[in-house]
Design a protein around this motif. Structure first.
Motif, PDB file in Angstrom:
ATOM      1  N   UNK A 178      52.090 -15.707 -38.445  1.00 37.12           N
ATOM      2  CA  UNK A 178      53.036 -14.634 -38.150  1.00 37.12           C
ATOM      3  C   UNK A 178      54.147 -15.138 -37.238  1.00 37.12           C
ATOM      4  N   UNK A 179      53.778 -15.955 -36.246  1.00 38.19           N
ATOM      5  CA  UNK A 179      54.770 -16.453 -35.301  1.00 38.19           C
ATOM      6  C   UNK A 179      55.794 -17.356 -35.989  1.00 38.19           C
ATOM      7  N   UNK A 180      55.333 -18.213 -36.889  1.00 37.57           N
ATOM      8  CA  UNK A 180      56.230 -19.175 -37.525  1.00 37.57           C
ATOM      9  C   UNK A 180      56.958 -18.596 -38.721  1.00 37.57           C
ATOM     10  N   UNK A 181      56.234 -17.832 -39.533  1.00 35.83           N
ATOM     11  CA  UNK A 181      56.804 -17.380 -40.799  1.00 35.83           C
ATOM     12  C   UNK A 181      57.311 -15.947 -40.754  1.00 35.83           C
ATOM     13  N   UNK A 182      56.817 -15.157 -39.776  1.00 37.63           N
ATOM     14  CA  UNK A 182      57.206 -13.758 -39.696  1.00 37.63           C
ATOM     15  C   UNK A 182      58.709 -13.533 -39.678  1.00 37.63           C
ATOM     16  N   UNK A 183      59.479 -14.295 -38.881  1.00 39.82           N
ATOM     17  CA  UNK A 183      60.928 -14.084 -38.848  1.00 39.82           C
ATOM     18  C   UNK A 183      61.639 -14.494 -40.137  1.00 39.82           C
ATOM     19  N   UNK A 184      60.923 -15.166 -41.046  1.00 38.72           N
ATOM     20  CA  UNK A 184      61.569 -15.723 -42.235  1.00 38.72           C
ATOM     21  C   UNK A 184      61.251 -14.964 -43.515  1.00 38.72           C
ATOM     22  N   UNK A 185      60.335 -14.013 -43.454  1.00 40.81           N
ATOM     23  CA  UNK A 185      59.915 -13.335 -44.671  1.00 40.81           C
ATOM     24  C   UNK A 185      59.814 -11.830 -44.438  1.00 40.81           C
ATOM     25  N   UNK A 186      59.660 -11.081 -45.506  1.00 39.37           N
ATOM     26  CA  UNK A 186      59.680  -9.620 -45.415  1.00 39.37           C
ATOM     27  C   UNK A 186      58.301  -9.007 -45.234  1.00 39.37           C
ATOM     28  N   UNK A 187      57.235  -9.797 -45.291  1.00 34.25           N
ATOM     29  CA  UNK A 187      55.878  -9.241 -45.240  1.00 34.25           C
ATOM     30  C   UNK A 187      54.983 -10.219 -44.491  1.00 34.25           C
ATOM     31  N   UNK A 188      54.301  -9.765 -43.454  1.00 37.18           N
ATOM     32  CA  UNK A 188      53.438 -10.642 -42.668  1.00 37.18           C
ATOM     33  C   UNK A 188      51.963 -10.348 -42.898  1.00 37.18           C
ATOM     34  N   UNK A 189      51.636  -9.614 -43.961  1.00 39.77           N
ATOM     35  CA  UNK A 189      50.228  -9.367 -44.286  1.00 39.77           C
ATOM     36  C   UNK A 189      49.553 -10.708 -44.581  1.00 39.77           C
ATOM     37  N   UNK A 190      48.312 -10.866 -44.161  1.00 39.14           N
ATOM     38  CA  UNK A 190      47.638 -12.154 -44.209  1.00 39.14           C
ATOM     39  C   UNK A 190      47.607 -12.774 -45.596  1.00 39.14           C
ATOM     40  N   UNK A 191      47.216 -12.005 -46.616  1.00 35.26           N
ATOM     41  CA  UNK A 191      47.133 -12.567 -47.956  1.00 35.26           C
ATOM     42  C   UNK A 191      48.503 -13.007 -48.468  1.00 35.26           C
ATOM     43  N   UNK A 192      49.549 -12.269 -48.090  1.00 35.41           N
ATOM     44  CA  UNK A 192      50.905 -12.632 -48.513  1.00 35.41           C
ATOM     45  C   UNK A 192      51.326 -13.940 -47.875  1.00 35.41           C
ATOM     46  N   UNK A 193      51.087 -14.113 -46.568  1.00 28.90           N
ATOM     47  CA  UNK A 193      51.470 -15.349 -45.885  1.00 28.90           C
ATOM     48  C   UNK A 193      50.697 -16.545 -46.426  1.00 28.90           C
ATOM     49  N   UNK A 194      49.421 -16.346 -46.724  1.00 27.76           N
ATOM     50  CA  UNK A 194      48.642 -17.452 -47.283  1.00 27.76           C
ATOM     51  C   UNK A 194      49.174 -17.852 -48.665  1.00 27.76           C
ATOM     52  N   UNK A 195      49.491 -16.832 -49.494  1.00 22.59           N
ATOM     53  CA  UNK A 195      50.027 -17.158 -50.813  1.00 22.59           C
ATOM     54  C   UNK A 195      51.387 -17.834 -50.696  1.00 22.59           C
ATOM     55  N   UNK A 196      52.179 -17.409 -49.712  1.00 29.86           N
ATOM     56  CA  UNK A 196      53.480 -18.022 -49.481  1.00 29.86           C
ATOM     57  C   UNK A 196      53.316 -19.515 -49.177  1.00 29.86           C
ATOM     58  N   UNK A 197      52.378 -19.850 -48.309  1.00 31.69           N
ATOM     59  CA  UNK A 197      52.149 -21.252 -47.961  1.00 31.69           C
ATOM     60  C   UNK A 197      51.628 -22.042 -49.160  1.00 31.69           C
ATOM     61  N   UNK A 198      50.715 -21.458 -49.925  1.00 30.43           N
ATOM     62  CA  UNK A 198      50.218 -22.144 -51.113  1.00 30.43           C
ATOM     63  C   UNK A 198      51.357 -22.382 -52.103  1.00 30.43           C
ATOM     64  N   UNK A 199      52.239 -21.389 -52.230  1.00 33.20           N
ATOM     65  CA  UNK A 199      53.381 -21.534 -53.131  1.00 33.20           C
ATOM     66  C   UNK A 199      54.278 -22.663 -52.673  1.00 33.20           C
TER      67      UNK A 199
END
Length: 261
Positions: A178-199
């Motif tokens: 959340x700290x690193x990616x939260x300011x860069x994306x529209x959704x900070x829900x855990x599954x979304x952030x994990x999928x974002x990193x995998x992508x």
């Protein structure tokens, strides 16, 4: 059909007008008509690849060529809670590869700037599943259309600091993500952030052609976006040679620096 029917105001949205070829003056003089014939203007068709697999887009069209000729402006209806899952560009309803969530969604679509009806909308039920199989691209990692600096930063963090945010499958913490990616994306829900990193980790961008997509490629991509004014755009916009040599030289390997930009 309803010309000069000054008191007519019945719902016609459920009528099939697919075979109608002439709708001239259909509501001319029907001054009381204020219904929603949105289903006339909003039909969706799932696009299919040549190999028979489905694409993650729906094509929007009207029921007949006359209505298509009205050139309706299609958009997600205001206040739609499923906005992060879908986008509409022109006549294409797309599924977001990163921020989309699995489930069944009622997606209201509006068709504006047309002569028939008012507030023309239709709600399409869409089920999202197997989101891990969605095609990946750098564009849209941040939940916004197009390739932006935020997309590039997400790509860089995923490759340069995989231990801190994690790789999407293991490592890291949700708080760090959340700290690193939260300011860069529209959704900070855990599954979304994990999928974002995998992508981001699954994307292929071997810019220095050393056989792998790694931190060096991520750095080249970041520099090219963050310092575009100094680095230029390759051979067409040469930039400042000394800065390119200092920043990109150690990353280029056998490649010409300009060809990586």
């Amino acid at each position: 059909m309803f010309a000069d029917a000054t008191t007519f105001n019945q719902d016609l949205g459920g009528r099939d007008v697919g075979k109608v070829t002439d709708m001239t003056d259909r509501f001319s003089g029907a001054s009381a008509f204020s219904q929603n014939p949105g289903p006339w203007y909003i039909m969706t068709t799932l696009s299919i690849n040549d190999d028979g697999t489905t694409l993650t887009i729906l094509t929007i069209a009207a029921q007949n060529s006359v209505l298509d000729g009205h050139n309706p402006s299609d958009a997600l209806a205001a206040g739609d809670p499923a906005d992060p899952n879908f986008t509409i560009t022109g006549k294409v309803l797309s599924i977001s590869a990163v921020s989309a969530r699995e489930g069944t969604f009622n997606v209201p679509i509006s068709a504006a700037d047309v002569p028939f009806g008012t507030d023309n909308t239709r709600t399409i039920e869409i089920e999202l599943r197997n989101l891990e199989d969605l095609p990946l691209s750098l564009s849209g990692l941040d939940g916004e259309p197009g390739v932006t600096l935020d997309d590039v930063r997400i790509f860089y963090y995923a490759h340069a600091m995989p231990v801190v945010p994690g790789d999407g499958s293991s490592g890291g913490t949700h708080a760090a993500r959340v700290q690193m990616l939260g300011p860069l994306t529209t959704d900070t829900e855990e599954n979304v952030l994990r999928r974002l990193l995998r992508s981001a980790n699954a994307l292929s961008a071997d810019l220095n052609e050393d056989g792998s997509t790694d931190i060096e490629d991520a750095a080249v991509l970041y520099y090219s976006f963050a310092l575009e004014g100094s680095l230029g755009g390759g051979n067409t916009r040469p930039g400042i040679a000394a800065i390119k040599d200092a920043l990109l030289g150690p990353l280029a390997g056998e490649r010409d620096i300009n060809d990586m930009l």
